[in-house]
Design an enzyme around this catalytic site. Structure first.
Site, mmCIF file in Angstrom:
data_model
loop_
_atom_site.group_PDB
_atom_site.id
_atom_site.type_symbol
_atom_site.label_atom_id
_atom_site.label_comp_id
_atom_site.label_asym_id
_atom_site.label_seq_id
_atom_site.Cartn_x
_atom_site.Cartn_y
_atom_site.Cartn_z
ATOM 1 N NE ARG A 1 -13.174 16.741 16.473
ATOM 2 C CZ ARG A 1 -12.071 16.222 15.959
ATOM 3 N NH1 ARG A 1 -12.124 15.483 14.865
ATOM 4 N NH2 ARG A 1 -10.898 16.422 16.528
ATOM 5 C CE1 TYR B 1 -11.169 12.281 17.124
ATOM 6 C CE2 TYR B 1 -13.397 13.125 17.300
ATOM 7 C CZ TYR B 1 -12.447 12.399 16.616
ATOM 8 O OH TYR B 1 -12.775 11.805 15.426
ATOM 9 C CB SER C 1 -0.037 9.018 16.349
ATOM 10 O OG SER C 1 -0.488 10.359 16.356
ATOM 11 N N GLY C 2 0.804 10.643 13.759
ATOM 12 C CA GLY C 2 1.710 11.679 13.226
ATOM 13 C C GLY C 2 1.376 12.036 11.798
ATOM 14 N N GLY D 1 0.858 -1.193 0.000
ATOM 15 C CA GLY D 1 0.000 0.000 0.000
ATOM 16 C C GLY D 1 0.881 1.225 0.000
ATOM 17 N NE ARG E 1 -31.625 2.253 38.476
ATOM 18 C CZ ARG E 1 -31.064 1.159 38.961
ATOM 19 N NH1 ARG E 1 -30.551 1.177 40.180
ATOM 20 N NH2 ARG E 1 -31.029 0.053 38.268
ATOM 21 C CG ASN F 1 -0.161 0.670 -4.511
ATOM 22 O OD1 ASN F 1 -0.463 0.958 -3.350
ATOM 23 N ND2 ASN F 1 -0.895 1.028 -5.550
ATOM 24 C CE LYS G 1 -3.080 7.038 16.002
ATOM 25 N NZ LYS G 1 -4.045 7.041 14.993
ATOM 26 N N GLY H 1 1.731 4.848 3.279
ATOM 27 C CA GLY H 1 2.648 3.741 2.965
ATOM 28 C C GLY H 1 3.923 4.228 2.284
HETATM 29 P P1 NDP Z 1 -5.849 5.184 1.752
HETATM 30 O O1 NDP Z 1 -6.584 4.908 3.009
HETATM 31 O O2 NDP Z 1 -6.308 6.298 0.906
HETATM 32 O O3 NDP Z 1 -5.813 3.851 0.865
HETATM 33 C C1 NDP Z 1 -5.213 3.834 -0.396
HETATM 34 C C2 NDP Z 1 -4.309 2.638 -0.523
HETATM 35 O O4 NDP Z 1 -5.056 1.440 -0.322
HETATM 36 C C3 NDP Z 1 -3.707 2.531 -1.923
HETATM 37 O O5 NDP Z 1 -2.432 1.981 -1.809
HETATM 38 C C4 NDP Z 1 -4.699 1.586 -2.613
HETATM 39 O O6 NDP Z 1 -4.150 0.916 -3.713
HETATM 40 C C5 NDP Z 1 -4.950 0.613 -1.481
HETATM 41 N N1 NDP Z 1 -6.147 -0.163 -1.673
HETATM 42 C C6 NDP Z 1 -7.416 0.297 -1.636
HETATM 43 N N2 NDP Z 1 -8.276 -0.714 -1.829
HETATM 44 C C7 NDP Z 1 -7.543 -1.827 -2.002
HETATM 45 C C8 NDP Z 1 -7.845 -3.187 -2.234
HETATM 46 N N3 NDP Z 1 -9.104 -3.598 -2.288
HETATM 47 N N4 NDP Z 1 -6.819 -4.055 -2.341
HETATM 48 C C9 NDP Z 1 -5.543 -3.635 -2.264
HETATM 49 N N5 NDP Z 1 -5.179 -2.363 -2.036
HETATM 50 C C10 NDP Z 1 -6.175 -1.478 -1.911
HETATM 51 O O7 NDP Z 1 -4.275 5.367 2.065
HETATM 52 P P2 NDP Z 1 -3.546 6.209 3.192
HETATM 53 O O8 NDP Z 1 -2.104 6.138 2.862
HETATM 54 O O9 NDP Z 1 -4.178 7.539 3.399
HETATM 55 O O10 NDP Z 1 -3.830 5.369 4.526
HETATM 56 C C11 NDP Z 1 -3.418 4.023 4.684
HETATM 57 C C12 NDP Z 1 -3.866 3.521 6.042
HETATM 58 O O11 NDP Z 1 -3.298 4.332 7.044
HETATM 59 C C13 NDP Z 1 -5.383 3.561 6.277
HETATM 60 O O12 NDP Z 1 -5.758 2.435 7.036
HETATM 61 C C14 NDP Z 1 -5.609 4.805 7.087
HETATM 62 O O13 NDP Z 1 -6.721 4.695 7.960
HETATM 63 C C15 NDP Z 1 -4.327 4.895 7.852
HETATM 64 N N6 NDP Z 1 -3.975 6.283 8.130
HETATM 65 C C16 NDP Z 1 -3.348 6.544 9.237
HETATM 66 C C17 NDP Z 1 -2.984 7.814 9.543
HETATM 67 C C18 NDP Z 1 -2.253 8.024 10.756
HETATM 68 O O14 NDP Z 1 -1.936 9.154 11.111
HETATM 69 N N7 NDP Z 1 -1.930 6.966 11.435
HETATM 70 C C19 NDP Z 1 -3.255 8.972 8.702
HETATM 71 C C20 NDP Z 1 -3.852 8.582 7.505
HETATM 72 C C21 NDP Z 1 -4.198 7.281 7.270
HETATM 73 P P3 NDP Z 1 -4.309 1.533 -5.200
HETATM 74 O O15 NDP Z 1 -3.261 2.581 -5.301
HETATM 75 O O16 NDP Z 1 -4.046 0.377 -6.079
HETATM 76 O O17 NDP Z 1 -5.692 2.070 -5.318
#
Ligand code: NDP
Length: 487
Positions: A290, A193, A131-132, A12, A457, A35, A185, A17
């Site tokens: 919120r 929040y 986180s970050g 990913g 009650r 990916n 986390k 990633g």
């Molecule tokens: P996204 O959540 O936008 O997901 C996109 C990625 O997932 C792409 O690599 C996409 O591949 C892949 N993907 C989507 N569907 C599938 C599938 N069915 N099979 C295989 N691959 C798939 O990416 P982010 O980088 O924003 O976030 C990744 C993770 O990190 C998420 O779980 C998110 O919740 C978490 N996150 C955490 C944060 C933090 O601060 N800890 C902040 C932001 C996100 P393709 O390119 O081929 O479409």
């Protein structure tokens, strides 16, 4: 046959990633990258391939084949079903002893479920809170991995190589088994929040209450950032408030819609707290605030219906006009923010303590406070104090009982009460300030009106009550002669 050369892999390569892969490669790891659509791997190679050793793979088979044993793969794909699909696809290709890490924002109960399923197949599954945001993933996040001790032995040195560093220590530690990392986390985000809402309430009291302009308020937050409130969130608040909108020339804060979004971790924190019976009132009010902000139709209708405010709407007028009084009230707000923030942490840490009991984890709360000092959104100077409190080895039921925090809240309480009272008089909502104060006052009350609720009650539902002078459960024959029977 692909040569196994990579000590870690990332699946990913979207924002998170790709940043994590680059961070890993920059710190001497050989990183296999995959990916679903190969183009993201190609872009990563073209733009950042020179930053370290990457092994791009076109197929998942190739990706797994390029990993050294025990094969360790971090999944960073879209949360939910895609994550489940990817876990299963990797598990099909891996062998006993290999490690699958989900570093996305998973719900901890999903992590517990996934860990059980993967363990049954002889593999390790690690749910890792990160986180970050994107910048943290690239420059050093705070990480909260769960999973087995055995998986930590392999994963620990890798994660330590890329984590943020606070006062010489990497911001990562083995949190506990199965879903412990994602649970912690989740609570981190809940505290985030509350902290954000408290800062927003402080801003509102200065803006709508004292009538200060965003620039002046930015300077107040900058000043606060030099003291006890020193934190990333206070720092970025000043940055947001300084910012001017290029299109209109107005303060940026005035052109942003006032509806706060959320992705669910705050809601999970509150739902889980309700299940565990832990009152996280500050976090709860922050989530509801919120929610209320995001009901524009209802708020518009309230305005149209002219829902009346208090007579004393000018409660701030005298304060605002007198520079000395104004400064004194700004100091009151600072103290209220500090005290309420301590309450939010006390509640979050109580949730972790209770979660640990129910889910069978041994959480080192001092170590958790330490790994939150860098990389993550709630990073703050005051986490050192929390770490000291839990590190002292003394057992206490609430952070508010720790001598340092007890003194801090006692010292702040007069200001805190003035802020809550004045906000209520002026009709300015301060839900987390006021609920945190109510929590503090309830906690220190020898007797609560809950006795009356027990009476009610028992009267309408024969739910029974306890007596202060005798053990056991009792019921009064309310419809009869009002005598008491032992239940
Ligand atoms: P996204 O959540 O936008 O997901 C996109 C990625 O997932 C792409 O690599 C996409 O591949 C892949 N993907 C989507 N569907 C599938 C599938 N069915 N099979 C295989 N691959 C798939 O990416 P982010 O980088 O924003 O976030 C990744 C993770 O990190 C998420 O779980 C998110 O919740 C978490 N996150 C955490 C944060 C933090 O601060 N800890 C902040 C932001 C996100 P393709 O390119 O081929 O479409």
């Amino acid at each position: 046959m692909t040569e196994a050369v990579a000590n870690i892999g990332v699946v990913g390569l979207a924002a998170m990633g790709a940043s994590l892969s680059r961070n890993l490669a920059r710190h001497g790891n050989t990183v296999a990258v995959f990916n679903r659509h190969y183009s993201r791997a190609q872009t990563l190679m073209t733009e950042h391939g020179s930053e370290g050793k990457f092994v791009p793979a076109q197929t998942l088979e190739e990706f797994v084949g390029s990993l050294t044993r025990p094969r360790t793969a971090i999944i960073m794909v879209k949360a939910g079903e895609p994550t489940d699909d990817m876990i299963n696809a990797l598990a099909d290709l891996m062998e006993p002893g290999d490690i699958i890490v989900d570093a996305g924002n998973a719900y901890f109960k999903d992590t517990i479920r996934r860990e059980q399923a993967i363990r049954a197949r002889g593999l390790h599954f690690v749910g890792c809170g990160v986180s970050g945001g994107e910048e943290g993933a690239l420059l050093g996040p705070s990480m909260m991995p769960g999973g087995t001790e055995e998986s930590w032995r392999t994963l620990g040195p890798i994660l330590k190589s890329i984590a943020a560093v606070a006062e010489g220590e990497p911001c990562v530690t083995h949190i506990g088994t199965d879903g412990a990392g994602h649970f912690v986390k989740m609570v981190h985000n809940g505290i985030e929040y509350a902290d954000m809402q408290l800062i927003a309430e402080s801003y509102d009291l200065m803006r709508r209450g004292l009538g200060l302009e965003p620039e002046a308020i930015a300077q107040v937050f900058e000043e606060w950032n030099k003291g006890d409130l020193n934190s990333y969130l206070v720092q970025i608040t000043a940055e947001v408030l300084h910012h001017m909108d290029a299109k209109t020339g107005k303060p940026f804060i005035d052109i942003v819609t006032d509806q706060a979004g959320m992705k669910g971790t705050g809601t999970w924190t509150v739902q889980t707290a309700l299940e565990l019976g832990v009152p996280v009132t500050g976090i709860g009010e922050a989530v509801f605030a919120r929610g209320l902000s995001s009901t524009p139709a209802l708020r518009q209708e309230a305005e149209a219906k002219g829902l009346g405010g208090p007579q004393a709407e000018g409660a701030f007028a005298a304060l605002a006009a007198d520079p000395e009084e104004r400064s004194a009230f700004i100091e009151d707000i600072r103290q209220a923010l500090y005290a309420s923030k301590i309450v939010a942490y006390a509640q979050g840490f109580n949730e972790m303590e209770e979660g640990a009991k129910v889910y069978g984890w041994t959480l080192d709360l001092g170590a958790i406070a330490r790994i939150w000092r860098g990389g993550c959104i709630i990073r703050a100077k005051f986490l050192n104090r929390i770490s000291d409190a839990y590190g002292s080895g003394e057992q206490f039921g609430s952070l508010l009982f720790d001598p340092f925090f007890k003194k801090a809240v006692e010292g702040a309480q007069d200001s805190w009460r003035r802020v809550v009272a004045r906000a209520a008089q002026a009709g300015l909502p301060a839900p987390v300030f006021s609920s945190s104060l109510a929590y503090y006052d309830a906690l220190r009350s020898r007797r609560l009106p809950a006795a009356l609720i027990q009476g009610q009650r028992d009267l309408f539902g024969a739910h029974t009550y306890g007596r202060v002078d005798e053990p056991g459960a009792f019921h009064t024959l309310w419809a009869g002669d009002k005598s008491e029977i032992k239940a």
